[in-house]
Each structure stands twice: as structure tokens, then as C-alpha cells.
Design an enzyme around this catalytic site. Sequence first.
Site, mmCIF file in Angstrom:
data_model
loop_
_atom_site.group_PDB
_atom_site.id
_atom_site.type_symbol
_atom_site.label_atom_id
_atom_site.label_comp_id
_atom_site.label_asym_id
_atom_site.label_seq_id
_atom_site.Cartn_x
_atom_site.Cartn_y
_atom_site.Cartn_z
ATOM 1 C CB THR A 83 2.449 2.803 4.658
ATOM 2 O OG1 THR A 83 2.275 1.382 4.558
ATOM 3 C CG2 THR A 83 1.129 3.453 5.049
ATOM 4 N NE ARG A 84 5.573 -1.429 4.979
ATOM 5 C CZ ARG A 84 4.788 -0.961 5.943
ATOM 6 N NH1 ARG A 84 4.350 0.277 5.874
ATOM 7 N NH2 ARG A 84 4.429 -1.714 6.968
ATOM 8 C CG HIS A 128 8.736 -5.473 9.665
ATOM 9 N ND1 HIS A 128 8.122 -6.092 10.731
ATOM 10 C CD2 HIS A 128 7.790 -4.713 9.067
ATOM 11 C CE1 HIS A 128 6.848 -5.736 10.770
ATOM 12 N NE2 HIS A 128 6.614 -4.905 9.775
ATOM 13 C CG HIS A 188 0.320 -7.935 14.592
ATOM 14 N ND1 HIS A 188 -0.123 -8.546 13.453
ATOM 15 C CD2 HIS A 188 1.269 -7.044 14.204
ATOM 16 C CE1 HIS A 188 0.515 -8.046 12.406
ATOM 17 N NE2 HIS A 188 1.377 -7.142 12.831
ATOM 18 C CG HIS A 221 -1.804 -0.178 6.936
ATOM 19 N ND1 HIS A 221 -0.618 -0.193 6.240
ATOM 20 C CD2 HIS A 221 -1.475 -0.473 8.212
ATOM 21 C CE1 HIS A 221 0.377 -0.492 7.053
ATOM 22 N NE2 HIS A 221 -0.120 -0.673 8.252
ATOM 23 C CE LYS A 244 5.177 -6.065 7.121
ATOM 24 N NZ LYS A 244 4.194 -5.218 6.423
ATOM 25 C CD GLN A 284 3.071 2.799 9.065
ATOM 26 O OE1 GLN A 284 4.173 2.297 9.208
ATOM 27 N NE2 GLN A 284 2.039 2.102 8.626
ATOM 28 C CG ASP A 313 -0.336 0.113 2.535
ATOM 29 O OD1 ASP A 313 0.895 0.328 2.615
ATOM 30 O OD2 ASP A 313 -1.050 0.020 3.545
ATOM 31 C CE LYS A 373 5.987 -0.059 10.478
ATOM 32 N NZ LYS A 373 5.554 -0.197 9.063
#
Length: 452
Positions: A100-101, A201, A227, A135, A211, A323, A98, A326
Site C-alpha cells: 500500500t506504499r 499522514h 489507535h 494490513h 512508523k 485507504q 507493504d 486518507k
Amino acid sequence: MVFFVVAIFAQKSGINFGLLYSGFRSLLAVQAAFAFGKSRLILGLPDGPHYDLIESRSAERVPHARVAIETALDRPIAGKPLLELAAGKKSAAISVCDITRPAPNRLTLPPLLERLHAAGIPQDGITILIATGLHRAATAAELQIILGPEIVSRYRIVNHDARVAGDHQSLGSTKSGTPVYIDKRFMAADLHITLGFIEQHLMLGFSGGRKLVAPGLAGQETIKTIHSPKFMREPMATEGSIEENPLHAELLEIAGMARHDFILDVTLTQEREISGVFAGSPVEAHAAGINFLRSTSLAALPAHADAVITSGAGYPLDLTFYQIIKGITAAQHIVKPGGKILILGECAEGIGSAEFARKLRNFSGNQQYLNSIANVPVTVDQWQLEKLALVGLTNEIYFYAPGVLPKQLGLLSSRCFSDAKTAVNHLLQGLPDGARVALIPEGPYAFARVTN
């Protein structure tokens, strides 16, 4: 990249910059530029501490990305070439990252699609799924960025939604008891492909590969389980850890249950250009990408830092407070116990999901939070705050995140500052003379460890 007053001279002279700066430390203050939103945040840092620059290292870009991608598809690391694998198939599902990457789908998808068509799979037999995990869905404008207008106009593009139970197929349970639900549209295809990129990650060791199946296309119950504290509190479920990471093993098992057929993963340079291409059977190709990243990207440090100033790595990774955590977990590996961490993130979209926002608003302390979620059903996005709390047990954490309001941060509001200069002053306050302060311009993209 961080720019210092004398950096240009150092580059042109071929002088080791660390030694050069040490020689001028008593004369010059430091200016540092951190990835922040779609631009840079410039910080003026006072003289006194010993500043260590930790850049995200990478291999050089491949000179001809298209050729490298085509070669990888036709001569994979393991398994059959894609054209041969797709022969006789009527449909294919492709899982992509998506917004965010920063995966370069616009480069990797066209040659892959060409081979699927050459094998006989028609355009209407291909489904491209946005692997959102939990997300939000990608907007129409974001799809143009993720895939490019030509692909968006020609192919069926769907957003995965983990919260819609009816959109998922049950595949049973893993050996450890994780219920496995995967998007029906992925499972319905004859061929299952993922496109991603590999970076460190905070839970899985490295991204990419498995993933893009789970959590990328998994149902909510699967995502909650992987998770849960059962995995989140495993010491080896952390950045850079693969061989002994139980979460990595769990996701490999899930991807195998979903018949993960083929991957096309890349590694990236600091400028987000392709530095390596890894295609073929998912386990072997992903492992090769990890080995390449480790050999080209690890920054070795001589000692732990007293304090760290880091970032959420800029757009798109610092879109939300969720986010930028991280950047904090990545920094924990190079700071002393009891040391300080300052994270810089624009957070243009605010906190993150509604579930995460509620957890954060009611946050009352690190141990209190960890205790509160230890033996109760898992709720969406509790794990990111769990990872933050685990770091908070050992280190002092400060925030400069102008896109969020203090009232949204619960007890963390006292550590969040309205301007970057004040945040830096609080970080440096009380440090010993000559303290070692690490500067990480691109946060989680920097893969660093202390050598001793």
C-alpha cells in the site's frame, strides 16, 4: 496531474495558469484527470464555479538516485555510516513498507545490503520484514513488486502478522501506558534498520521513520492502543503535525525501546522518483526529511474552498475503501466548515479488513459511532472510521468508489454513487454562484494549507 482545456498553451507560454483560466472561465468548461487505480479518471466539470487546482508539489528528482543513496549511507545526517555501524554485527533485520506504499525498495535496498555484507553480515544473517501493521500479508506476486525478484530469491523475507501474539516480544510499556510488543524476528537481530518514504499522514503528521517499527512491526495490542480515541481525537494528531503531535512522541518512544538503529527514508516526486534521501540516526534523519518535505511540497492557498473533489491517490493507495479515507482527512484542512468533499477511489480490493467491513456495514451516524467506541475496548481498524466520522461532523462527504457496494456502507450508502458524474452533480448542487471548488488529483499526496 489535472489537465485543463488550455493547460498546454499555458505551459508553453509561461503564463500563470490560474490567471489564464480565470480569464476564460465563462467560455470553457473544465476537464480534470484524477489518479484512479492504475490509470486516470477524467471528469467533465460544468462552468460556473471557480476551480482551484492543487497539485502534489515536490522537489526535482535527484539526477543520480544510486549515487544519492550511497552518499547518504556513507555520510549520514547523524550517527555512524552504515558500514561502520554494522561492523562486528552478525545479523540485521530490515523493515520495509507493504504494497500500500510506493516506497522504492528496489532502489534503496541493494546499496544498503552491499554495505551490510561488506561489514561482514552474511546473506543468511539478514531478515527483511514486510511492515504490514494490521494490513494483510503481502502475496508472492506483491513481494516481487515490493522488493524485486533478485532480492526475493536470495534473502529471507517474512510478513509481519500483528495478530499472532507469540510472534512478538514484550518490551514493557511507554510512560503513558502503551503496552509495547514488537516482532521477535526484528528484535532478535543485532542491527535494526527501516526503509521507508516520507509523506503527510492522517494521524502521525508524516510517515516514515518510527512508523516502520510501530505500527509496522507491532503486535495487535500495541496497535490498538496507539489507535485508540486517546490519540485519534487529539487535535494535533493530524496531517503535517509533528512538534505537538502526542502520537508522534509515543511512536518515537516505542521505536527507542525497540532499539531503532538506522533509517533510510526518501521523499518522492509526483512521478514516484526520488527527490531526497535521508539516512542515519532515526530521529535526526527523519526530522531532516520532514523539514525538506515541508520546504518543497507545501501548497499555500489564499482561501478555504466551498467544496473539494479529491482522490485516493490511485494505485496502490486506493486499493480499499479503508485507504481512501486518507484523501478525505487530507482535504479537511482546506475546506470550509460545512463544506463538501467528494472522494474518488477505485477500491479494487473492496472495503478492507473484515473488522473494518463490519464496522462500516453497521455505521449509523458520525456522532453515534464516536459515542459507541468512546469507552469500550478498542477493536481492529475502528480508528479509520473514527477519523472519517470526525470529518463528517463538520463536512458533507460523498463517495465514488465502484469497487464497493452500497449495502457495505451502512448509513454512508446514501452518499455513495454508482457513477462519477452523478457524484459530482450532488457535490456542486446548492453551492453559491462563483463557489470555490478545489481539485486535488492525487489526494493525500497533496500537502496544502490556507495561508491566512
